[in-house]
Design a protein around this motif. Sequence first.
Motif, mmCIF file in Angstrom:
data_model
loop_
_atom_site.group_PDB
_atom_site.id
_atom_site.type_symbol
_atom_site.label_atom_id
_atom_site.label_comp_id
_atom_site.label_asym_id
_atom_site.label_seq_id
_atom_site.Cartn_x
_atom_site.Cartn_y
_atom_site.Cartn_z
ATOM 1 N N LEU A 1 -41.614 -86.801 -2.457
ATOM 2 C CA LEU A 1 -42.291 -88.063 -2.137
ATOM 3 C C LEU A 1 -42.996 -88.660 -3.347
ATOM 4 C CD1 LEU A 1 -43.861 -86.994 1.288
ATOM 5 C CD2 LEU A 1 -41.932 -88.561 0.955
ATOM 6 N N GLY A 2 -42.950 -87.979 -4.496
ATOM 7 C CA GLY A 2 -43.740 -88.403 -5.640
ATOM 8 C C GLY A 2 -43.238 -89.596 -6.421
ATOM 9 N N PRO A 3 -41.921 -89.715 -6.715
ATOM 10 C CA PRO A 3 -41.464 -90.842 -7.536
ATOM 11 C C PRO A 3 -41.694 -92.190 -6.848
ATOM 12 C CG PRO A 3 -39.807 -89.111 -7.458
ATOM 13 C CD PRO A 3 -40.831 -88.765 -6.431
ATOM 14 N N GLN A 4 -41.865 -93.214 -7.664
ATOM 15 C CA GLN A 4 -42.014 -94.553 -7.098
ATOM 16 C C GLN A 4 -40.775 -94.936 -6.290
ATOM 17 O OE1 GLN A 4 -43.169 -97.492 -9.953
ATOM 18 N NE2 GLN A 4 -43.143 -99.181 -8.490
ATOM 19 N N THR A 5 -39.603 -94.528 -6.778
ATOM 20 C CA THR A 5 -38.355 -94.721 -6.032
ATOM 21 C C THR A 5 -37.679 -93.361 -5.919
ATOM 22 O OG1 THR A 5 -38.122 -96.946 -6.978
ATOM 23 C CG2 THR A 5 -36.184 -95.988 -5.912
ATOM 24 N N PRO A 6 -37.941 -92.614 -4.853
ATOM 25 C CA PRO A 6 -37.364 -91.271 -4.733
ATOM 26 C C PRO A 6 -35.835 -91.329 -4.638
ATOM 27 C CG PRO A 6 -39.193 -91.562 -3.192
ATOM 28 C CD PRO A 6 -38.862 -92.915 -3.736
ATOM 29 N N PRO A 7 -35.137 -90.364 -5.219
ATOM 30 C CA PRO A 7 -33.677 -90.316 -5.061
ATOM 31 C C PRO A 7 -33.313 -90.006 -3.611
ATOM 32 C CG PRO A 7 -34.473 -88.323 -6.134
ATOM 33 C CD PRO A 7 -35.646 -89.243 -6.037
ATOM 34 N N LEU A 8 -32.214 -90.596 -3.160
ATOM 35 C CA LEU A 8 -31.773 -90.401 -1.777
ATOM 36 C C LEU A 8 -30.569 -89.481 -1.671
ATOM 37 C CD1 LEU A 8 -32.099 -94.046 -0.386
ATOM 38 C CD2 LEU A 8 -33.793 -92.188 -0.347
ATOM 39 N N ASP A 9 -29.900 -89.214 -2.796
ATOM 40 C CA ASP A 9 -28.667 -88.423 -2.747
ATOM 41 C C ASP A 9 -28.846 -86.997 -3.260
ATOM 42 O OD1 ASP A 9 -29.148 -89.268 -5.324
ATOM 43 O OD2 ASP A 9 -27.049 -89.672 -5.793
ATOM 44 N N THR A 10 -30.002 -86.677 -3.821
ATOM 45 C CA THR A 10 -30.273 -85.334 -4.299
ATOM 46 C C THR A 10 -31.777 -85.188 -4.473
ATOM 47 O OG1 THR A 10 -29.701 -83.660 -5.959
ATOM 48 C CG2 THR A 10 -30.104 -85.902 -6.761
ATOM 49 N N HIS A 11 -32.216 -83.959 -4.696
ATOM 50 C CA HIS A 11 -33.650 -83.721 -4.842
ATOM 51 C C HIS A 11 -34.125 -84.075 -6.244
ATOM 52 C CE1 HIS A 11 -32.867 -80.053 -7.172
ATOM 53 N NE2 HIS A 11 -31.913 -79.795 -6.311
ATOM 54 N N VAL A 12 -35.429 -84.239 -6.397
ATOM 55 C CA VAL A 12 -36.020 -84.435 -7.718
ATOM 56 C C VAL A 12 -35.649 -83.209 -8.563
ATOM 57 C CG1 VAL A 12 -38.198 -84.612 -8.979
ATOM 58 C CG2 VAL A 12 -37.892 -85.869 -6.830
ATOM 59 N N PRO A 13 -35.096 -83.412 -9.772
ATOM 60 C CA PRO A 13 -34.436 -82.316 -10.499
ATOM 61 C C PRO A 13 -35.375 -81.332 -11.196
ATOM 62 C CG PRO A 13 -34.289 -84.329 -11.768
ATOM 63 C CD PRO A 13 -34.917 -84.709 -10.455
ATOM 64 N N ILE A 14 -36.120 -80.584 -10.402
ATOM 65 C CA ILE A 14 -36.892 -79.470 -10.939
ATOM 66 C C ILE A 14 -35.990 -78.234 -10.901
ATOM 67 C CG2 ILE A 14 -38.897 -77.985 -10.580
ATOM 68 C CD1 ILE A 14 -40.342 -80.348 -9.382
#
Length: 218
Positions: A67-80
């Motif tokens: 939920l953190g990015p201003q525009t969260p990705p919808l097709d994959t998770h935030v790349p940690i």
Amino acid sequence: MPRSVTPGPARPPVTADDVALAVRLAVETLSGAPGEAWDERAGSLEWDCWETAEHLANDLLYYAVQLGPQTPPLDTHVPIALRRPRVSGPAVFIEADRAAGPAGLLQVLESCGALLVAMVRTTPPQVRAHHAAGVSDPEGFAALALQETLVHTHDLAQGLGLAWTPPSDLCARTLGRLFPQAPTDTDPWPTLLWATGRAELPGRGRLSGWRSDSTARA
């Protein structure tokens, strides 16, 4: 004339306060475990209790991060980046310092829960972010956190020799949000255990496979 249909009662929403309560109750329960028990297997899982609690903390932080990015990705998770400390153990992107012992592990769990609570409270409800169980909204991530906290604390309680029965209303809201096809004429806590493959219900055998649905409902 077409017959009017009276809508059924609205589903109570899952809230940040629900997550805060679930994590608090879990930490309070787990703090009573003897230190040597954390190497025991967690219920029906293949992981030990330390790994399972660490996995739960990672889940809560993972939901907050999506939920953190201003525009969260919808097709994959935030790349940690994930790593697997043990081949058959859970994948993690943070680890608790084992030198701090179980008390430190529970601090990590509590802190990750607090970060998610803050994100659910402050993220606009129209935000959508990726999850493997369905592109979700802040309420969906709160419900996923309830599912993980309530059920994995059950796993941990079994391994640690503790009693754990969470509040019925938390279980009911989790079921209503993530398992809309689950029976509604049974007690919510055993029903949640059934829906997550951990128990039987009268007339319903234990599930060999299950999946929650975090898809945003509107």
